[in-house]
Enzyme design. Structure first.
Site, PDB file in Angstrom:
ATOM      1  N   GLY A   1       0.814  -1.210   0.000  1.00  0.00           N
ATOM      2  CA  GLY A   1       0.000   0.000   0.000  1.00  0.00           C
ATOM      3  C   GLY A   1       0.850   1.263   0.000  1.00  0.00           C
TER       4      GLY A   1
ATOM      5  NE  ARG B   1       1.320   2.180  -6.751  1.00  0.00           N
ATOM      6  CZ  ARG B   1       2.547   2.689  -6.724  1.00  0.00           C
ATOM      7  NH1 ARG B   1       3.588   1.922  -6.986  1.00  0.00           N
ATOM      8  NH2 ARG B   1       2.741   3.946  -6.425  1.00  0.00           N
TER       9      ARG B   1
ATOM     10  NE  ARG C   1       8.491   6.179   0.100  1.00  0.00           N
ATOM     11  CZ  ARG C   1       9.783   6.092  -0.111  1.00  0.00           C
ATOM     12  NH1 ARG C   1      10.611   6.753   0.639  1.00  0.00           N
ATOM     13  NH2 ARG C   1      10.249   5.354  -1.086  1.00  0.00           N
TER      14      ARG C   1
ATOM     15  CG  ASP D   1       6.628   3.581  -7.248  1.00  0.00           C
ATOM     16  OD1 ASP D   1       6.210   4.726  -7.026  1.00  0.00           O
ATOM     17  OD2 ASP D   1       6.027   2.562  -6.880  1.00  0.00           O
TER      18      ASP D   1
ATOM     19  CG  ASP E   1       5.189  -3.201  -4.955  1.00  0.00           C
ATOM     20  OD1 ASP E   1       5.803  -4.257  -5.155  1.00  0.00           O
ATOM     21  OD2 ASP E   1       5.690  -2.222  -4.363  1.00  0.00           O
ATOM     22  CG  ASN E   2       7.827  -0.516  -7.425  1.00  0.00           C
ATOM     23  OD1 ASN E   2       7.038   0.053  -6.679  1.00  0.00           O
ATOM     24  ND2 ASN E   2       9.021  -0.906  -7.017  1.00  0.00           N
TER      25      ASN E   2
END
Length: 496
Positions: free
Chosen positions: A102, A194, A105, A273, A263-264
């Site tokens: 998730g 993503r 930041r 990212d 996730d990227n």
């Protein structure tokens, strides 16, 4: 303040910023995110601003000079219409299922309605979220500058990417390997969804939410898929095609991402990212840019296959909706033909060949083999090659090689091919496809060192040349030169 006065103040703020917010991702429901506010950045200041992107977003020219803008983009003040949230996703990291991840930041403010369509605005480094996993939710100055510059550099190169509007800094301490200072990057994209978003709902057996997410992506970004017999297989195929073109663009320009976890990976085929990325200096097909990648999983020459592996993971995540394994596998097949064809087309352009002939594949292979065997600087080679003339001495290019005999043999092969090409057309094609400037590690490092001393002039200078990297930019040739010897010792890791 009365409610009427508050309403007038809100109207004035909206008129001042020129921002008109929509919140379509928030409409997916609370299973997809947690609503929260950014953590204020103490005593923020400007580090870098992309006024070109600001104009594309429809912002008033003067707005990025205001205290309101600084406060809003440092996460210290929410503008009217913002509905800030952090999204949940999961993913495979370095080939291993990592479970729930998730936005640890990053905080989404919403979408701006622009001339190019809705653009999500996200603050990276805006503080802890429920998905921070023991992290502090902050980003540091060095990584924020790198992401800001590379986002705009990739856009200047014509490579699909998230964009970066600005970096705001603070003297607030952040502990990494050492004490550093905090920063926030304001980045934009049509969507930050993503592969890992789909994996999250598949692996947690939330298939109703998986379908809602897929329908949202199809309706907003891939409407043609809705007309297909199996819309979710069509979505997988469309994402595979976009990803294939993205990989071809990366390989052609010598870009290493460094952390190609699922996730990227963007569902829109964008570069997303920017962590331990690098543009190649000396050409080494096996180059590993990420100091944390001890096994070399994300080496430069492995990126195309890793992208396919990630697409396979996306296919598995969509399988509850596709309901046919063979159909899902068939949706991945176009990647295998589109990627090599797209890369070959880009190499033709870099070589100045406006049409393809049967012998060109051998020429392209020999070019890569020659570069690797001599560890030639990748960007400088291609830019110098723009001035190559079949009947000339080729010294500017030849001087890059220690194996002169191999170069001479290759130059003869290339010259014979160029004899069939209009030289004016060739030169124009090459100058548009071989950049003079890329964001080399040492340029980023020098800029970061100065920025730590509150000298941000290097950020502005680099941004200027990287936004138009094919131009000559007289007076800035040093930014297109060979890397210094110390550049080889720069280590970039996942820590940021």
């Amino acid at each position: 303040m009365t409610s009427a006065t508050a309403a007038i103040s809100a109207q004035q703020a909206r008129a001042e910023s020129g921002l008109k917010w929509v919140n379509s991702f928030a409409g997916l429901g609370p299973d997809f995110y947690t609503e929260l506010q950014p953590t204020p950045l103490p005593s923020p200041y400007w580090v870098g601003r992309s006024r070109a992107l600001a104009r594309e977003l429809g912002l008033e020219d003067h707005w990025l000079e205001t205290g309101e803008a600084l406060a809003a983009l440092a996460g210290n003040q929410l503008l009217p219409g913002v509905r800030s949230l952090a999204s949940v996703y999961s993913g495979h990291q370095f080939g291993v299922w990592a479970g729930q991840l998730g936005d640890g930041r990053a905080i989404l403010l919403g979408e701006l309605d622009t001339a190019a369509g809705p653009q999500e605005i996200q603050l990276k480094g805006a503080g802890r979220t429920p998905y921070s996993r023991m992290g502090d939710g902050r980003a540091v100055l060095r990584s924020s500058i790198r992401e800001f510059l590379c986002s705009e550099a990739m856009h200047g190169l014509g490579i699909p990417t998230t964009r970066a509007l600005c970096v705001t800094g603070s003297d607030a301490p952040v502990r990494r390997e050492e004490i550093e200072t905090a920063a926030v990057v304001t980045r934009t994209a049509p969507s930050f969804i993503r592969f890992g978003h789909f994996e999250h709902f598949c692996y947690s057996n939330q298939h109703a939410q998986l379908k809602r997410l897929a329908d949202y992506v199809i309706d907003r970004f891939y409407p043609a898929c809705r007309e297909a017999k199996q819309p979710y297989a069509a979505l997988l195929e469309a994402v595979s095609e976009r990803t294939a073109h993205l990989m071809a663009a990366w390989q052609a320009v010598g870009f290493c991402h460094g952390v190609m976890n699922t996730d990227n990976m963007s569902i829109l085929g964008l570069t997303i990212d920017y962590g331990p990325f690098q543009f190649l200096d000396a050409f080494d097909p096996g180059h590993i840019c990420n100091h944390s990648d001890t096994q070399g999983r994300y080496a430069y020459n492995k990126q195309p296959n890793i992208a396919y592996w990630n697409l396979f993971c996306l296919g598995q995540a969509l399988l509850p909706l596709i309901e046919d394994q063979e159909l899902a596998l068939a949706a991945l097949e176009p990647y295998k033909t589109i990627f090599p064809a797209a890369l070959e087309a880009k190499m033709h352009a870099k070589l100045g060949l406006p049409d393809a002939q049967a012998e060109d594949r051998a020429l392209i292979d020999n070019t890569f083999r020659l570069l690797a065997g001599n560890q030639v600087d990748y960007t400088i080679f291609w830019r110098r090659l723009c001035g190559f003339m079949p009947q000339a001495g080729h010294e500017p290019v030849r001087d890059l090689f220690f194996d002169r005999e191999s170069f001479n043999a290759w130059a003869l092969q290339y010259s014979e091919r160029l004899a069939q090409v209009d030289q004016g057309l060739r030169a124009n094609l090459m100058l548009k496809n071989n950049p003079k400037f890329v964001l080399r590690n040492h340029l980023g490092e020098e800029t970061i060192r100065a920025a730590k001393l509150k000298d941000f002039s290097g950020v502005d200078t680099l941004l200027k040349v990287l936004q138009t990297p094919f131009d000559e930019h007289p007076g800035h040739d040093s930014l297109a030169g060979f890397p210094p010897d110390w550049a080889a010792s720069i280590e970039i890791s996942c820590s940021s």
